[in-house]
Design a protein around this motif. Structure first.
Motif, mmCIF file in Angstrom:
data_model
loop_
_atom_site.group_PDB
_atom_site.id
_atom_site.type_symbol
_atom_site.label_atom_id
_atom_site.label_comp_id
_atom_site.label_asym_id
_atom_site.label_seq_id
_atom_site.Cartn_x
_atom_site.Cartn_y
_atom_site.Cartn_z
ATOM 1 N N ALA A 250 0.846 -1.204 0.000
ATOM 2 C CA ALA A 250 0.000 0.000 0.000
ATOM 3 C C ALA A 250 0.879 1.251 0.000
ATOM 4 O O ALA A 250 0.603 2.224 -0.709
ATOM 5 N N ASP A 251 1.991 1.228 0.762
ATOM 6 C CA ASP A 251 2.889 2.389 0.837
ATOM 7 C C ASP A 251 3.471 2.772 -0.524
ATOM 8 O O ASP A 251 3.738 3.942 -0.785
ATOM 9 N N TYR A 252 3.691 1.762 -1.377
ATOM 10 C CA TYR A 252 4.266 2.028 -2.687
ATOM 11 C C TYR A 252 3.452 3.081 -3.446
ATOM 12 O O TYR A 252 4.008 3.920 -4.159
ATOM 13 N N TYR A 253 2.135 3.038 -3.268
ATOM 14 C CA TYR A 253 1.265 3.953 -4.010
ATOM 15 C C TYR A 253 1.333 5.382 -3.457
ATOM 16 O O TYR A 253 0.807 6.302 -4.061
ATOM 17 N N ARG A 254 2.008 5.558 -2.320
ATOM 18 C CA ARG A 254 2.252 6.907 -1.798
ATOM 19 C C ARG A 254 3.696 7.335 -2.034
ATOM 20 O O ARG A 254 3.975 8.489 -2.308
ATOM 21 N N THR A 255 4.637 6.362 -1.928
ATOM 22 C CA THR A 255 6.055 6.725 -2.010
ATOM 23 C C THR A 255 6.651 6.508 -3.398
ATOM 24 O O THR A 255 7.601 7.174 -3.770
ATOM 25 N N GLY A 256 6.100 5.528 -4.153
ATOM 26 C CA GLY A 256 6.688 5.170 -5.446
ATOM 27 C C GLY A 256 8.049 4.516 -5.310
ATOM 28 O O GLY A 256 8.782 4.370 -6.286
ATOM 29 N N LYS A 257 8.393 4.093 -4.112
ATOM 30 C CA LYS A 257 9.755 3.602 -3.869
ATOM 31 C C LYS A 257 9.914 2.106 -4.112
ATOM 32 O O LYS A 257 9.043 1.310 -3.794
ATOM 33 N N ASP A 260 9.277 -0.514 -1.496
ATOM 34 C CA ASP A 260 7.904 -0.900 -1.177
ATOM 35 C C ASP A 260 7.323 -1.910 -2.176
ATOM 36 O O ASP A 260 6.116 -2.134 -2.232
#
Ligand SMILES: [Zn+2]
Ligand SMILES: [Zn+2]
Length: 292
Positions: A250-257, A260
């Protein structure tokens, strides 16, 4: 139960789907083309190239999982509470939808399975994965199955002049007149490969493992069944070759990192291999989600 949808990331599954035999996924019939093909395959209107609609692939996977669930109904009631109250078979005898049989909804001349409300769908192996449009509350599908277009290799073959579809004459017998009734079916030639992409949304961290296994099981069943029309005439044998599975937290969709994303190397693995190595392959996803 109150609707309480959560988002815990996505599993993006990619690979190739190969037509091992000729494949016929029909387009809307075009009437009145004299001397043409009676039964064309569906094609991308822009490129004119055949493709596999995501809806066809998804519908077939659903149908195979429905049949398996109907066969395992008593065994699975403990695990999937939504199955309580269903008995095997279809409502055909009663001719009435939702009369308690597993195949409970009429579509054209057949019966399919759809849970009538959110709570049952949430606890049903078929509906929580593929979705349910019940009379009461809908349960949106956790799966997205993209349209599958030709691989670059097969696009190149087509550009170099190779035929991607063939016309095959099938002779049916008219039941009334006993006259032979030849029809020309268009089909995608054996060997053709398409890229597939299937995305599973992880909502409930206690469901993902069963859901993904059920998806893989449906894919395994499809390989020993058929996709598209004329399966009993030998059409539509397909095989999946996996390329990559990514778990995007889920964090990937905020950080793009990158950190994640968990990448699972499944290059050229078969469905069977992924099923049999499931716990090893998905151990990173399991620890990231912190649950079964
Ligand atoms: Zn019934
Ligand atoms: Zn259901």
């Amino acid at each position: 139960m109150v609707m309480d949808r959560k988002f815990n990331g996505k599993l993006v599954i990619t690979g190739k789907i190969k037509a091992v035999t000729g494949l016929h996924i029909g387009a809307q019939r075009e009437v009145g083309e004299i001397g043409g093909i009676d039964n064309p395959v569906i094609k991308d209107p822009v490129t004119g190239l055949p493709y596999i609609p995501g809806s066809s692939l998804k519908g077939r996977l659903r149908s195979l999982l429905e049949i398996l669930t109907n066969s395992k109904l008593d065994e699975w009631k403990e695990k999937y509470k939504g199955l309580e109250g269903y008995s095997p078979g279809s409502c055909r005898e009663e001719g009435r939808e939702n009369c308690g049989k597993f195949f409970n909804k009429r579509i054209n001349n057949g019966w399919i399975h759809v849970c009538p409300d959110y709570q049952k769908a949430y606890n049903c192996p078929v509906c929580r994965l593929f979705g349910a449009s019940g009379d009461g509350s809908n349960f949106p599908s956790r799966l997205i199955v993209r349209d599958a277009f030709l691989t670059e290799e097969w696009k190149r073959k087509w550009e170099e002049g190779q035929e991607i579809t063939e016309a095959k004459i099938e002779v049916g017998i008219d039941r009334v007149t006993s006259q032979a009734n030849p029809r020309t079916n268009e089909r995608v030639v054996a060997g053709t490969e398409f890229n597939f992409e299937i995305i599973y949304t992880v909502e409930d961290i206690n469901h993902w493992k069963d859901d993904v296994k059920n998806l893989l099981t449906a894919m395994a069943l499809l390989e020993d069944s058929y996709l598209g029309g004329s399966g009993s005439r030998g059409y539509g044998k397909v095989k999946f070759f996996f390329e990559n599975i990514e778990f995007r937290k889920a964090d990937y969709y905020r950080t793009g990192k990158e950190e994640d994303i968990i990448r699972i190397d499944v290059k050229d693995k078969s469905v069977r291999e992924i099923l049999s190595e499931f716990d090893d392959l998905f151990s990173g996803v399991k620890s990231a989600l912190g649950a079964e």
